[in-house]
Enzyme design. Structure first.
Site, short mmCIF file in Angstrom:
data_model
loop_
_atom_site.label_atom_id
_atom_site.label_comp_id
_atom_site.label_asym_id
_atom_site.label_seq_id
_atom_site.Cartn_x
_atom_site.Cartn_y
_atom_site.Cartn_z
N HIS A 370 0.80 -1.23 0.00
CA HIS A 370 0.00 0.00 0.00
C HIS A 370 0.82 1.27 0.00
O HIS A 370 0.25 2.36 0.04
CB HIS A 370 -0.93 0.05 1.21
CG HIS A 370 -2.08 -0.89 1.13
ND1 HIS A 370 -3.29 -0.54 0.58
CD2 HIS A 370 -2.21 -2.18 1.52
CE1 HIS A 370 -4.12 -1.57 0.65
NE2 HIS A 370 -3.49 -2.58 1.22
N LYS A 561 -10.15 13.33 3.84
CA LYS A 561 -9.21 12.21 3.88
C LYS A 561 -8.27 12.46 5.05
O LYS A 561 -8.30 13.54 5.65
CB LYS A 561 -8.41 12.11 2.57
CG LYS A 561 -7.84 13.46 2.09
CD LYS A 561 -7.15 13.36 0.75
CE LYS A 561 -8.07 13.27 -0.44
NZ LYS A 561 -8.01 12.01 -1.18
N ARG A 562 -7.44 11.48 5.40
CA ARG A 562 -6.46 11.73 6.45
C ARG A 562 -5.65 12.98 6.11
O ARG A 562 -5.40 13.26 4.94
CB ARG A 562 -5.53 10.52 6.60
CG ARG A 562 -6.18 9.35 7.32
CD ARG A 562 -6.64 9.71 8.71
NE ARG A 562 -5.52 9.89 9.60
CZ ARG A 562 -5.17 9.04 10.56
NH1 ARG A 562 -5.87 7.94 10.77
NH2 ARG A 562 -4.14 9.30 11.32
N LYS A 567 -0.89 14.41 0.79
CA LYS A 567 -2.24 14.59 0.25
C LYS A 567 -2.53 16.07 -0.07
O LYS A 567 -3.50 16.39 -0.73
CB LYS A 567 -3.27 14.02 1.21
CG LYS A 567 -3.24 12.48 1.29
CD LYS A 567 -4.22 11.95 2.33
CE LYS A 567 -4.20 10.45 2.49
NZ LYS A 567 -4.99 9.74 1.44
N THR A 669 -9.29 5.80 -2.63
CA THR A 669 -10.62 5.25 -2.89
C THR A 669 -11.67 6.35 -2.70
O THR A 669 -12.76 6.25 -3.24
CB THR A 669 -10.95 4.06 -1.97
OG1 THR A 669 -10.67 4.44 -0.61
CG2 THR A 669 -10.15 2.84 -2.34
N LYS A 673 -15.37 7.20 -4.74
CA LYS A 673 -16.69 7.46 -4.13
C LYS A 673 -17.30 8.72 -4.72
O LYS A 673 -18.49 8.75 -5.05
CB LYS A 673 -16.54 7.64 -2.61
CG LYS A 673 -16.00 6.43 -1.88
CD LYS A 673 -15.60 6.80 -0.43
CE LYS A 673 -14.74 5.71 0.18
NZ LYS A 673 -14.06 6.17 1.43
C1 LIG Z 1 -12.77 6.26 1.71
C2 LIG Z 1 -12.28 6.67 3.04
C3 LIG Z 1 -10.93 6.96 3.22
C4 LIG Z 1 -9.92 6.94 2.09
O1 LIG Z 1 -9.95 8.19 1.46
P1 LIG Z 1 -8.79 8.65 0.44
O2 LIG Z 1 -9.33 9.92 -0.13
O3 LIG Z 1 -8.68 7.59 -0.58
O4 LIG Z 1 -7.57 8.84 1.24
C5 LIG Z 1 -10.51 7.35 4.47
N1 LIG Z 1 -11.37 7.45 5.51
C6 LIG Z 1 -12.67 7.19 5.35
C7 LIG Z 1 -13.58 7.34 6.52
C8 LIG Z 1 -13.18 6.79 4.13
O5 LIG Z 1 -14.48 6.52 4.00
#
Ligand SMILES: *Cc1c(COP(=O)(O)O)cnc(C)c1O
Length: 820
Positions: A370, A561-562, A567, A669, A673
């Site tokens: 990852h 996101k984190r 990022k 991911t 979404k």
């Molecule tokens: C989908 C998701 C992530 C991953 O988000 P990225 O934008 O791909 O880093 C992290 N936390 C939660 C709660 C999510 O639903």
């Protein structure tokens, strides 16, 4: 004569009814006899528990049938080992996958209970940090959907990821207590308990003229006890098990100590065991590094492998066919010690020849990588590893000898390449490299997007790839369309069904039929109306939680996101500051009204990430309260990002921010979404964004910035951020404003160091990409100003994102890795 029942005579319970009246009766029955409450005094939490128990009964029938089926067919079982499962709430998922949403709603409403109210009380199970853990949760649902007999294995943390609160704009971490009201989904399995050892010594036994057998005598022992949660696939196709381990003491109380008056010492063992599974490490994309973490990794790996081998022996006489009946997927290197544990169990405990055990182990395991960041690759100091797991250390040395012999035989590797292949890092303090262990012990090593997989071959695993060139392959991540479309966006789901029928519910790639509606005016209007309703819902949430008034006709621009430097939330915030400047200097221009949303947690020890949260909040306070902005720009940091919050924010997005430094986001991911829910993406050519562009078409995504190659070149040839900043008026003004304390009048130097980093090295290419990003944002404004064009593009996103379903990903794992 004989009145005991033989198994064939045991009466089977009648299948549970889906009639709302009967379910209502059952809910009252559970409330009374299981919870011990009268309907008149029951609290909303009691109704939730009673409802879950009724839903759970409907899952159990299918669960048992799914388990029986594998014993009948002898199908291969898949085991997904992950230290994280970011599950979120389960009730809506389970009810919707069973096709009982309307029936349960009616049953509850006949009792005067609103399903939305009690569903909103279910805790969000956050046994993970971010993308890696959420992927594991999406995979569990998809494996049940595509009918793969699978078990997820992980840890039942008492405290999941911390709850984030804001205090004067700073992140404060509070403990998460998801088990406070009990967990009606889980089944405690006392019979599935295993002993787990740590420390001690290794003895070799046997006659002097025979090969030695090794016996590990651990100094410390504890018990791993299983808790099972059923995971229902779409349309109840199959129900799989998520088995989470909890640590228990062997002796709950040391009576000698207690009787001698040492009441605290008497609980020593108990505390030691329970500490092990008490908390999730809150670090994302960098290794936690403490001894307790290595203990967690070994604890859950050993328990899972003992369980897997026991189940195998229930059905087969020995382990010679293990690799034909079992596939074990390692979600990152956190469970990589499983490879040494499998070798120990097969050879030391079950007496298999070491070389045969090695063949079988390698054919059984596969590993998902990852991250590429060298500093993020997990490794453990040899002395620590040796002290905690002395036998595993020996096994790793033995494996290493075999691997290095393989490498030397090839003749093509020089000393530095051999050193890179070794399982032991000999530079500085000696360390065990978990990525190398996972690689050599697996027949398949996969990356999570096409770009990431190619970079993996060129960087971290270049030498191992040269030695074993057939092992690396790609499996681009996916998301489950049940949670991330049907459940979180019922308005859009209904609209799609009305337009193209319901075939997309079983195959998201059928969403392409929507393409025919992309320029249909009536459809565009309905699509826009659904988006607006979702935005109103988010605006209401922000209004009630934060007291900020938002206009739902503004563009909702979302980055959730984190919080991580790679990022690049910082790039987004700096652009907000530059835009703020522009809006004030050019009141005569037609600015597109925007709300920039942020949400995300920072690792508690990550100084710059926490400072970025504070900056977002400081910038928000100034911009939101400046009358010269005339409401054209708002900045909102929504606290406590989790799966549940994502389910409200994702459907409300017009613009999705996927702006990582190219080459650093393995897949993402969140990007998927948003695209599926009809947002336009602004993003770099990083991770799965590259494949998203291929699927939605270059006209329907806004790409900017340096490529992964550009970034690598800039870093190698000398990147000069100072010159770049001085050459960009917008950027240098924004940076000066931040660095000089315009947004932090109470502490003018608060952000000076953060901004200094951009002038001096700019590792994440924030300055390098700023102009290109700002220009791309103005392109987005242009598109927004033409609603017909905007909705054409966003409808095409929904239409063409079906390939990113985790059902597709899982089918690829099943056919190309697991052969299940
Ligand atoms: C989908 C998701 C992530 C991953 O988000 P990225 O934008 O791909 O880093 C992290 N936390 C939660 C709660 C999510 O639903």
């Amino acid at each position: 004569m004989n009145n005991t029942l033989s198994p064939v005579d045991i009466p089977q319970p009648a299948p549970r009814s889906s009639n709302p009246r009967i379910m209502a009766e059952e809910i009252i029955e559970r409330l009374t006899y299981r919870i011990g409450k009268d309907a008149k005094v029951a609290k909303p939490h009691d109704w939730l528990t009673a409802t879950i128990l009724v839903v759970r009964d409907r899952i159990i029938d299918r669960w048992m049938e799914s388990t029986r089926k594998v014993y009948r067919t002898g199908d291969k079982r898949v085991y997904y080992l992950s230290l994280e499962f970011l599950i979120g709430r389960l009730m809506r998922d389970a009810v919707s996958n069973l096709g009982l949403l309307q029936e349960i709603r009616d049953a509850l409403s006949s009792l005067g209970v609103d399903i939305e109210v009690i569903a909103g009380l279910e805790p969000d199970a956050a046994l993970g940090n971010g993308g890696l853990g959420r992927l594991a949760a999406c995979f569990m649902e998809s494996m049940a959907t595509v009918d793969i007999p699978a078990y997820g294995y992980g840890i039942r943390y008492v405290h999941g990821l911390f709850r984030q609160q804001m205090a004067d704009g700073w992140q404060v971490e509070l403990p998460e207590t998801w088990l406070a009201h009990g967990n009606p989904w889980e089944f405690e399995r006392r019979e599935s308990s295993y002993e787990i050892g740590f420390g001690g010594s290794v003895e070799s036994v046997g006659a002097y003229d025979e090969p030695p057998r090794y016996v590990w005598k651990p100094a410390e022992r504890m018990i791993a006890m299983a808790y099972d949660t059923p995971i229902v696939g779409w349309r109840g196709a199959r129900v799989n098990t998520l088995r989470l381990w909890s640590a228990q003491p062997i002796d709950p109380i040391l009576l000698d100590a207690f009787n001698a008056g040492d009441h605290i010492g008497a609980l020593r063992e108990s505390n030691k065991a329970e500490t092990l599974t008490r908390v999730l490490y809150p670090a994302d994309a960098n290794p936690a590094g403490q001894e307790l973490r290595l203990r967690q990794e070994y604890f859950f790996s050993s328990a899972s492998l003992q369980d897997i081998l026991r189940r195998h022996l229930q059905q087969y006489p020995d382990f010679t066919n293990l690799h034909e009946k079992v596939a074990i997927q390692l979600n990152d290197t956190h469970p990589a010690v499983s490879i040494a544990e499998m070798m120990r169990l097969l050879s030391d405990v079950h007496g298999m020849d070491f070389d045969e055990a090695w063949d079988i182990t390698r054919q059984t395991f596969s590993y998902t990588n990852h991250t590429l960041l060298p500093e993020a690759l997990e490794s453990w100091p040899v002395p620590l590893f040796e002290r905690l797991l002395p036998r595993h250390m020996q096994i790793i040395y033995t494996i290493n000898t075999k691997i290095l012999l393989d490498a030397r035989k090839e003749k093509k590797f020089g000393d530095s390449q051999i050193r890179a292949i070794s399982l032991i890092d000999e530079n500085g303090d000696r360390r065990v490299r978990m990525g190398n262990l996972a690689f050599v012990g697996s027949h398949s090593i996969n990356g999570v997007s096409a770009l990431h997989t190619e970079l993996m071959k060129e960087t971290v695993f270049a030498n191992l790839h040269a030695l074993y060139p057939t092992r690396i392959n790609n499996k681009t991540n996916g998301i489950t369309p049940r949670r991330w479309l049907m459940q979180c966006n019922p308005g859009l789901t209904d609209l799609i069904r009305e337009a193209i029928g319901d075939a997309f519910e079983d195959d998201t790639e059928k969403l392409t039929a929507l393409d025919a509606f992309a320029t249909d005016k009536a459809f565009q209007e309905k699509f826009a109306a659904v988006k607006r309703a979702n935005k109103v819902k988010l605006a209401n949430l922000v209004g009630s939680r934060m007291g900020i008034r938002l206009d739902p006709s503004a563009m909702f621009d979302i980055q959730i996101k984190r919080i991580h430097e790679y990022k690049r939330q910082l790039l987004n915030i700096i652009e907000a500051v530059a835009l703020y400047d522009q809006i004030r200097s050019h009141p005569e221009l037609d600015w597109v009204p925007r709300v920039k949303f942020f949400a995300g947690k920072a690792a508690p020890s990550y100084h710059n990430a926490k400072l970025i949260i504070k900056l977002a909040n400081d910038v928000a306070r100034v911009i939101n309260n400046d009358p010269a902005v005339r409401g054209l720009l708002k900045v909102v940091f929504v606290p406590n990002y989790n799966v549940t919050l994502a389910e409200t924010m994702v459907p409300a997005a017009d613009l999705s921010e996927q702006i990582s430094t190219a080459g650093m986001e393995a897949s993402g991911t969140g990007n998927m979404k948003f695209g599926l829910n009809g947002a336009l993406t602004i993003g770099t050519l990083d991770g799965a964004n590259v494949e998203m562009r291929d699927h939605v078409g270059a006209d329907n995504i806004v790409i900017f910035g340096m490529t992964a190659d550009d970034v690598a070149k800039a870093r190698a040839d000398g990147h000069n951020p100072r010159a770049i900043i001085e050459g960009s008026r917008e950027l240098s003004q924004a940076l000066s404003a931040i660095a000089s304390g315009v947004f932090s009048p109470d502490d003018r130097s608060r952000f000076a160091e953060l901004i200094d980093g951009l002038y001096n090295h700019d590792w994440f290419m924030v300055a390098g990409d700023f102009d290109s990003y700002a220009k791309a944002q103005r392109d987005v404004d242009q598109i927004w100003s033409d609603p017909v064009l905007w909705y054409e593009k966003t409808i095409r996103n929904t239409a063409r994102m079906g390939w990113f379903s985790s059902d597709r990903t899982i089918r690829q794992y099943a056919s190309e890795i697991w052969r299940a």
